[in-house]
Design an enzyme around this catalytic site. Structure first.
Site, mmCIF file in Angstrom:
data_model
loop_
_atom_site.group_PDB
_atom_site.id
_atom_site.type_symbol
_atom_site.label_atom_id
_atom_site.label_comp_id
_atom_site.label_asym_id
_atom_site.label_seq_id
_atom_site.Cartn_x
_atom_site.Cartn_y
_atom_site.Cartn_z
ATOM 1 N N HIS A 93 -32.603 10.160 -55.508
ATOM 2 C CA HIS A 93 -32.191 11.568 -55.383
ATOM 3 C C HIS A 93 -32.386 12.296 -56.716
ATOM 4 C CE1 HIS A 93 -29.356 9.933 -52.155
ATOM 5 N NE2 HIS A 93 -30.069 10.816 -51.513
ATOM 6 N N LEU A 144 -25.336 9.607 -54.216
ATOM 7 C CA LEU A 144 -26.606 9.839 -54.919
ATOM 8 C C LEU A 144 -27.045 8.626 -55.743
ATOM 9 C CD1 LEU A 144 -26.020 13.499 -56.184
ATOM 10 C CD2 LEU A 144 -27.048 12.725 -54.037
ATOM 11 N N HIS A 145 -28.346 8.381 -55.729
ATOM 12 C CA HIS A 145 -28.928 7.293 -56.517
ATOM 13 C C HIS A 145 -30.121 7.860 -57.290
ATOM 14 C CE1 HIS A 145 -31.940 7.323 -53.392
ATOM 15 N NE2 HIS A 145 -31.014 7.098 -52.486
ATOM 16 N N MET A 148 -35.255 2.854 -52.961
ATOM 17 C CA MET A 148 -33.866 3.282 -53.185
ATOM 18 C C MET A 148 -33.327 4.019 -51.968
ATOM 19 S SD MET A 148 -33.448 4.200 -57.080
ATOM 20 C CE MET A 148 -33.798 2.936 -58.273
ATOM 21 N N SER A 149 -32.080 3.704 -51.630
ATOM 22 C CA SER A 149 -31.435 4.309 -50.469
ATOM 23 C C SER A 149 -29.925 4.216 -50.678
ATOM 24 C CB SER A 149 -31.832 3.529 -49.210
ATOM 25 O OG SER A 149 -30.932 3.803 -48.167
ATOM 26 N N LYS A 184 -39.875 8.362 -48.816
ATOM 27 C CA LYS A 184 -39.330 7.177 -48.120
ATOM 28 C C LYS A 184 -39.122 7.519 -46.640
ATOM 29 C CE LYS A 184 -35.030 5.584 -48.329
ATOM 30 N NZ LYS A 184 -34.644 5.368 -46.913
#
Ligand code: PAF
Length: 282
Positions: free
Chosen positions: A37, A33-34, A186-187, A151
């Site tokens: 998320h 998770l980033h 972000m990914s 995204k």
């Protein structure tokens, strides 16, 4: 924090609470998770009494064994992170067996052609895998609302189509792309970027923003040719596709119309890591 790994247990738990009138949000993830998320989780928390976060690296949506093996897995860290946010979060982290019952195969779906564009051209069977897991997760978690990031805009369109065609009683909510300060979307895959590639990758969003400006005065073909030339000159990033598409059909634009909405989509490799991004053009 409640962490479930058994589909019957989480389903019963959620249904018990829903019977008492509580609303459930759902954020399906593949873990690692980033902040992207977490922004989905925050959005879900602000509109529901409880939020289920699933953490499951779904094998049937990978067309490449190595990509599946290398996909980052960090369940303990993910749970610890979610614990700091709210006690109204539940985690569902099933095994492959719990989801697939010994038959790890994707079902076949028709998404009215959305599945053949862009990602569908380069990742064989990907959207059958996504359709299979999202449908099963919806059946297990039975949420009122489900949150997906823009995204993966094509995935979001496909999940909306899945829900409509299979009459699944859930509201699918698209959430804005979360970016690093550099502009990089972000990914979980960003974790695997070597420093020189991490430094190079913001070029993707920079080019998308420039393409958006050009689209104001130029045709889709002119903009596409320009973007392809920019990537061809780049030493570290390899463009897989750049497409300007109608947001409803996801088909590439031939002639611009003032009454339609368009988005530009890109997939590019940074070393062996595949990155995707997109931007609204009008
Ligand atoms: O976007 C993802 O992380 C995955 O495709 C999803 C929706 C969790 C299904 O495995």
């Amino acid at each position: 924090m409640k962490v479930f790994s058994d589909k019957t247990k989480i389903k019963n738990y959620v249904n018990g609470k829903k019977d008492k009138g509580f609303a459930f949000g759902f954020v399906p993830t593949m873990g690692a998770l980033h902040k992207g998320h977490l922004s989905l989780v925050e959005e879900a928390l602000s509109n529901n009494d409880y939020v289920v976060v699933s953490v499951f690296v779904n094998p049937t949506q990978f067309d490449n064994e190595e990509d599946l093996e290398k996909y980052p897995r960090a369940l303990d860290r993910d749970v610890a992170l979610l614990e700091t946010i709210s006690s109204a979060i539940l985690v569902y982290a099933p095994s492959v067996e719990d989801i697939y019952d010994g038959n790890t195969k994707a079902e076949h779906f028709s998404f009215d052609g959305l599945e053949f564009e862009m990602e569908g051209k380069f990742r064989q069977g990907h959207f059958d895998g996504v359709g299979t897991i999202v449908k099963r997760l919806f059946e297990i978690v039975t949420p009122n609302n489900a949150y997906f990031g823009e995204k993966d805009f094509q995935q979001l369109a496909i999940v909306k189509k899945l829900v409509q065609k299979h009459e699944i009683p859930v509201d699918v909510i698209g959430c804005k792309i979360h970016r690093e300060d550099s502009g990089l979307a972000m990914s979980s895959r960003n974790e695997r970027l070597k420093p020189e590639y991490k430094k190079a990758a913001p070029f993707i969003y920079k080019t998308l923003k420039a393409a958006k400006v050009k689209f104001g005065t130029k045709s889709a073909k002119e903009v596409t040719d320009w973007v392809e030339r920019q990537f061809a000159k780049h030493d570290l990033l390899k463009l897989e596709y750049f497409t300007i598409a109608d947001v409803e059909t996801l088909k590439p634009v031939k002639r611009k119309s003032k009454t339609k909405n368009y988005r530009a989509f890109v997939a590019a490799y940074a070393d062996d890591i595949r990155l995707i991004d997109n931007i609204a053009l009008n």
